[in-house]
Design a protein around this motif. Structure first.
Motif, PDB file in Angstrom:
ATOM      1  N   ASN A  98       0.840  -1.137  -0.087  1.00 45.76           N
ATOM      2  CA  ASN A  98       0.040  -0.154   0.047  1.00 45.76           C
ATOM      3  C   ASN A  98       0.880   1.129  -0.145  1.00 45.76           C
ATOM      4  O   ASN A  98       0.736   2.144  -0.931  1.00 45.76           O
ATOM      5  CB  ASN A  98      -0.951   0.014   1.216  1.00 45.76           C
ATOM      6  CG  ASN A  98      -2.020   0.967   1.109  1.00 45.76           C
ATOM      7  OD1 ASN A  98      -1.777   2.126   1.685  1.00 45.76           O
ATOM      8  ND2 ASN A  98      -3.063   0.688   0.470  1.00 45.76           N
ATOM      9  N   THR A  99       1.998   1.257   0.745  1.00 45.44           N
ATOM     10  CA  THR A  99       2.640   2.324   0.587  1.00 45.44           C
ATOM     11  C   THR A  99       3.536   2.537  -0.532  1.00 45.44           C
ATOM     12  O   THR A  99       3.548   3.698  -1.165  1.00 45.44           O
ATOM     13  CB  THR A  99       3.907   2.255   1.863  1.00 45.44           C
ATOM     14  OG1 THR A  99       3.197   2.009   3.132  1.00 45.44           O
ATOM     15  CG2 THR A  99       4.937   3.289   1.859  1.00 45.44           C
ATOM     16  N   THR A 102       0.977   4.003  -3.235  1.00 50.57           N
ATOM     17  CA  THR A 102       0.538   5.259  -2.837  1.00 50.57           C
ATOM     18  C   THR A 102       1.665   5.940  -3.401  1.00 50.57           C
ATOM     19  O   THR A 102       1.201   7.282  -4.074  1.00 50.57           O
ATOM     20  CB  THR A 102       0.200   5.385  -1.568  1.00 50.57           C
ATOM     21  OG1 THR A 102      -0.927   4.497  -0.862  1.00 50.57           O
ATOM     22  CG2 THR A 102      -0.056   6.867  -1.095  1.00 50.57           C
ATOM     23  N   GLY A 114      -3.021   6.485   1.216  1.00 49.19           N
ATOM     24  CA  GLY A 114      -3.193   5.154   1.599  1.00 49.19           C
ATOM     25  C   GLY A 114      -4.002   4.777   2.735  1.00 49.19           C
ATOM     26  O   GLY A 114      -3.743   5.211   3.756  1.00 49.19           O
ATOM     27  N   SER A 116      -5.817   1.271   4.819  1.00 45.76           N
ATOM     28  CA  SER A 116      -6.029  -0.263   5.059  1.00 45.76           C
ATOM     29  C   SER A 116      -7.749  -0.143   5.394  1.00 45.76           C
ATOM     30  O   SER A 116      -8.354   0.832   5.643  1.00 45.76           O
ATOM     31  CB  SER A 116      -5.235  -0.823   6.165  1.00 45.76           C
ATOM     32  OG  SER A 116      -5.781  -0.723   7.260  1.00 45.76           O
ATOM     33  N   VAL A 169      -6.337   5.032  -1.942  1.00 50.32           N
ATOM     34  CA  VAL A 169      -5.568   3.823  -2.157  1.00 50.32           C
ATOM     35  C   VAL A 169      -6.031   2.811  -1.181  1.00 50.32           C
ATOM     36  O   VAL A 169      -5.268   2.964   0.001  1.00 50.32           O
ATOM     37  CB  VAL A 169      -4.183   3.958  -2.550  1.00 50.32           C
ATOM     38  CG1 VAL A 169      -3.686   2.636  -3.174  1.00 50.32           C
ATOM     39  CG2 VAL A 169      -3.979   5.024  -3.572  1.00 50.32           C
ATOM     40  N   SER A 171      -6.475  -0.989   0.753  1.00 47.45           N
ATOM     41  CA  SER A 171      -6.013  -2.349   0.739  1.00 47.45           C
ATOM     42  C   SER A 171      -6.634  -3.163   1.958  1.00 47.45           C
ATOM     43  O   SER A 171      -6.812  -2.652   3.129  1.00 47.45           O
ATOM     44  CB  SER A 171      -4.524  -2.669   0.713  1.00 47.45           C
ATOM     45  OG  SER A 171      -3.936  -2.338   2.269  1.00 47.45           O
TER      46      SER A 171
END
Length: 313
Positions: A98-99, A102, A114, A116, A169, A171
């Motif tokens: 994710n990082t 992003t 980003g 979660s 973004v 996840s």
């Protein structure tokens, strides 16, 4: 961004777009990154959801943990996520992938944020600590699982970010409700996460993978099914979808049942993949394919299909 593009529906009065980027090595996110930048610059809200089963497996292997997949009673294969696997899953998905994704979007000029599924209760639902599986031809119950079924999406959080010009973004993991007020990060299928987000936002959903759509003959790309607009056409798509594609078609029906406008399953590796998908390049499944009498929540699917593992594109 590469070259000239068609409009792709990029207008402020169009519905949002949810773009799911597959997590397999065969999926190159570069084209999607450029397209999301293009859409956002033209005023169309976009939410990105990503998978990452390949990187999760690689992380497990580096930690000396053998990835484990199980088969549900209906034949769906998914990851069994015990406590140790869940730690690696969170490291790979919410941490590394994710990082990095992003950062790619921000490098392309996208004001990406980003998140979660745990953040702000973005994706939540009951934790499934036990799953029914088939082992050696016998039905068994495996306990100690960290997976869940998404029942709630914090659409206000996403809508607020979109209204302020940000591109979320997203996840897995999701926020798993333990039933006593406690929340545990748990595994969730990324395709179905994207479907839940698209349904909650009334968005168009683009599921990017490493093939150009659903093939009537899984071994022949020339047999791609271009569209399904009726229940009979949807039944043909479902019959043709094998393996990982079956999960994507399941996710597509869930998205439409939840309120999404249309779903396109398309190739991530072509030029301008998101814009091409919105212009009809891929397998497009329309809301009308559910039929006039589609039941609320009728696309719930298999009880064990919400595990993230098994994604190959």
């Amino acid at each position: 961004m590469s070259g000239e593009r068609t409009d792709g529906g990029a207008a402020a009065d169009e519905p949002p777009v949810v773009v799911k980027i597959g997590g397999a090595k065969a999926v190159d996110p570069a084209g999607a990154v450029g397209d999301v930048a293009h859409l956002a610059a033209n005023g169309r809200p976009v939410v990105v959801v990503h998978g990452g089963s390949t990187v999760v497996d690689e992380t497990l292997e580096r930690l000396g943990i053998e990835p484990e997949y199980v088969e549900s009673a209906s034949g769906v294969t998914g990851r069994f996520t015990d406590a140790e696997t869940m730690e690696a899953f969170a490291m790979a998905m919410a941490g590394k992938l994710n990082t990095e994704l992003t950062a790619q979007f921000r490098s392309a000029g996208v004001d990406a944020v980003g998140l979660s599924g745990v953040d702000g209760g973005l994706l939540s639902g009951p934790r499934k600590s036990a799953v029914r599986v088939i082992e050696d031809g016998k039905r068994k119950i495996r306990r100690g699982d960290h997976s869940g079924k998404i029942e709630s999406v914090n659409a206000d959080l996403l809508s607020g970010l979109l209204a302020d010009g940000y591109t979320p973004v997203v996840s897995p993991p999701m926020a798993g409700d333990e039933g006593d007020g406690e929340v545990t990060p748990v595994n969730a299928d990324a395709d179905r996460a994207a479907a839940a987000v698209a349904g909650a936002l009334g968005a168009d959903l683009v599921l990017l993978t490493d093939v150009s759509g659903v093939y009537a003959d899984p071994d022949d790309p020339g047999t791609r099914i271009d569209a399904a607009a009726t229940p009979d056409e949807l039944a043909a798509v479902e019959a043709a979808a094998e393996g990982f594609m079956g999960k994507k078609v399941m996710a597509a029906t869930e998205a439409l049942d939840g309120g999404a406008g249309r779903v396109v399953i398309a190739d991530a590796n072509v030029r301008d993949p998101v814009v091409a998908a919105l212009d009809g390049e891929g397998t497009t499944i329309k809301r009308s394919a559910l039929g006039a009498d589609a039941d609320e929540g009728g696309a719930d699917g298999d009880e064990n299909a919400e595990v993230e593992g098994g994604e190959t594109a």
